[in-house]
Every structure is written in C-alpha cells, then in structure tokens.
Design a protein around this motif. Structure first.
Motif, PDB file in Angstrom:
ATOM      1  N   LEU A   1       0.836  -1.204   0.000  1.00  0.00           N
ATOM      2  CA  LEU A   1       0.000   0.000   0.000  1.00  0.00           C
ATOM      3  C   LEU A   1       0.871   1.254   0.000  1.00  0.00           C
ATOM      4  O   LEU A   1       0.552   2.240  -0.672  1.00  0.00           O
ATOM      5  CB  LEU A   1      -0.931   0.010   1.217  1.00  0.00           C
ATOM      6  CG  LEU A   1      -2.068  -1.000   1.174  1.00  0.00           C
ATOM      7  CD1 LEU A   1      -2.833  -1.001   2.494  1.00  0.00           C
ATOM      8  CD2 LEU A   1      -3.007  -0.707   0.022  1.00  0.00           C
ATOM      9  N   ARG A   2       1.972   1.191   0.743  1.00  0.00           N
ATOM     10  CA  ARG A   2       2.888   2.345   0.800  1.00  0.00           C
ATOM     11  C   ARG A   2       3.479   2.629  -0.590  1.00  0.00           C
ATOM     12  O   ARG A   2       3.528   3.782  -1.030  1.00  0.00           O
ATOM     13  CB  ARG A   2       4.000   2.067   1.811  1.00  0.00           C
ATOM     14  CG  ARG A   2       4.913   3.247   2.038  1.00  0.00           C
ATOM     15  CD  ARG A   2       5.853   2.958   3.223  1.00  0.00           C
ATOM     16  NE  ARG A   2       6.512   4.153   3.672  1.00  0.00           N
ATOM     17  CZ  ARG A   2       7.624   4.623   3.111  1.00  0.00           C
ATOM     18  NH1 ARG A   2       8.183   3.998   2.109  1.00  0.00           N
ATOM     19  NH2 ARG A   2       8.180   5.729   3.569  1.00  0.00           N
TER      20      ARG A   2
ATOM     21  N   THR B   1       2.195   1.804  -3.450  1.00  0.00           N
ATOM     22  CA  THR B   1       1.098   2.271  -4.295  1.00  0.00           C
ATOM     23  C   THR B   1       0.864   3.765  -4.083  1.00  0.00           C
ATOM     24  O   THR B   1       0.737   4.527  -5.050  1.00  0.00           O
ATOM     25  CB  THR B   1      -0.191   1.478  -4.001  1.00  0.00           C
ATOM     26  OG1 THR B   1       0.069   0.092  -4.212  1.00  0.00           O
ATOM     27  CG2 THR B   1      -1.333   1.927  -4.886  1.00  0.00           C
ATOM     28  N   LYS B   2       0.836   4.181  -2.833  1.00  0.00           N
ATOM     29  CA  LYS B   2       0.636   5.606  -2.507  1.00  0.00           C
ATOM     30  C   LYS B   2       1.774   6.449  -3.063  1.00  0.00           C
ATOM     31  O   LYS B   2       1.547   7.509  -3.659  1.00  0.00           O
ATOM     32  CB  LYS B   2       0.526   5.776  -0.983  1.00  0.00           C
ATOM     33  CG  LYS B   2       0.470   7.216  -0.518  1.00  0.00           C
ATOM     34  CD  LYS B   2      -0.847   7.869  -0.874  1.00  0.00           C
ATOM     35  CE  LYS B   2      -0.950   9.231  -0.201  1.00  0.00           C
ATOM     36  NZ  LYS B   2      -1.112  10.305  -1.151  1.00  0.00           N
TER      37      LYS B   2
ATOM     38  N   ASP C   1       1.586   9.410  -5.918  1.00  0.00           N
ATOM     39  CA  ASP C   1       2.105  10.758  -5.674  1.00  0.00           C
ATOM     40  C   ASP C   1       3.162  11.143  -6.711  1.00  0.00           C
ATOM     41  O   ASP C   1       3.104  12.228  -7.291  1.00  0.00           O
ATOM     42  CB  ASP C   1       2.704  10.861  -4.267  1.00  0.00           C
ATOM     43  CG  ASP C   1       1.648  10.816  -3.173  1.00  0.00           C
ATOM     44  OD1 ASP C   1       0.453  11.008  -3.482  1.00  0.00           O
ATOM     45  OD2 ASP C   1       2.020  10.553  -2.014  1.00  0.00           O
TER      46      ASP C   1
ATOM     47  N   PHE D   1      -5.760   6.453  -8.415  1.00  0.00           N
ATOM     48  CA  PHE D   1      -5.661   5.005  -8.217  1.00  0.00           C
ATOM     49  C   PHE D   1      -6.156   4.270  -9.467  1.00  0.00           C
ATOM     50  O   PHE D   1      -5.538   3.318  -9.923  1.00  0.00           O
ATOM     51  CB  PHE D   1      -6.459   4.580  -6.979  1.00  0.00           C
ATOM     52  CG  PHE D   1      -6.402   3.108  -6.718  1.00  0.00           C
ATOM     53  CD1 PHE D   1      -5.258   2.519  -6.200  1.00  0.00           C
ATOM     54  CD2 PHE D   1      -7.494   2.308  -6.996  1.00  0.00           C
ATOM     55  CE1 PHE D   1      -5.199   1.151  -5.974  1.00  0.00           C
ATOM     56  CE2 PHE D   1      -7.446   0.937  -6.770  1.00  0.00           C
ATOM     57  CZ  PHE D   1      -6.299   0.358  -6.251  1.00  0.00           C
TER      58      PHE D   1
END
Length: 128
Positions: free
Chosen positions: A105-106, A108-109, A113, A119
C-alpha cells in the motif's frame, strides 16, 4: 537558409504532436508560434492529417500505460525505481506489461504521488 521540404514535413509533424498532446500550455504556445513562422500554407494540410491521425489513434490506443504515466511527469525508469525501492529492471518489466506489479500500500501511494495519477489510472496502467 533553405529548408528541404522533407525536413519541413518532419518539423511540422513534430510541432503538431506538441500542439495535440502537450499538457504544458507553454510548450503548446511555443509549438503554435513555430508553426506560424513556418507558414500556414504548408502547415494546414499537415495539421489536418495530424488531427485526424490523433483522433484515430486515440480510439485504438485508449489504454493508459505505465510508460505514459512516467513520461508525462518527466521521470526515468531509474527515478521511478528509486522512489518505490525496486530496481530499474523491475520497472522495465512492468512497463512491458508481462507482469503485474506486486506493490505494498505504501508503494502504491508513493507511485500515485510521484506519477501524479489517480488510483484508477494506476490500476489501468499496470494491467498486463
């Protein structure tokens, strides 16, 4: 200085691409200014063809790719790899579309950015 006709054709096509695809308003303005200097007589038929071709291409090339996301923000494969802690080779493999990325998830974020995308765009661009 005389420019050969085939060079004018290439220059006009390149400027047309900038006019049709550049997201930066300053780049589009420079391309339009350059087209004006080359002469509208030569530019109009090439512009028409580029617009038609662009419309046709958008129908066939509707899927957003990871390469497009990366290039629109001006990053290299290595820049992207460094941002999420993978190798440049991994980015290359993902861009070829043969393997779907396995991201935390990190990561992906961070990708969202760094690539300045949603998304949904990221999901679409990373599907094999």
């Amino acid at each position: 200085m005389s420019i050969p006709p085939e060079s004018i054709q290439l220059i006009l096509e390149t400027l047309c691409e900038f006019l049709l695809n550049a997201e930066d308003a300053q780049i589009r303005a420079k391309a339009a200014e350059s087209l004006g200097r080359l002469g509208l007589e030569d530019a109009i038929p090439i512009l028409r063809e580029a617009i038609v071709r662009s419309a046709l291409m958008s129908e066939f090339d509707a899927q957003l790719t990871l390469v497009q996301l990366r290039q629109r923000v001006g990053l290299t494969q290595q820049d992207l790899a460094d941002a999420i802690g993978v190798t440049q080779k991994t980015i290359s493999i993902w861009e070829k579309g043969s393997v779907e990325p396995k991201l935390s998830l990190r990561q992906t974020k961070i990708l969202m950015d760094v690539l300045n995308c949603t998304f949904d765009e990221l999901v679409e661009a990373t599907q094999p």
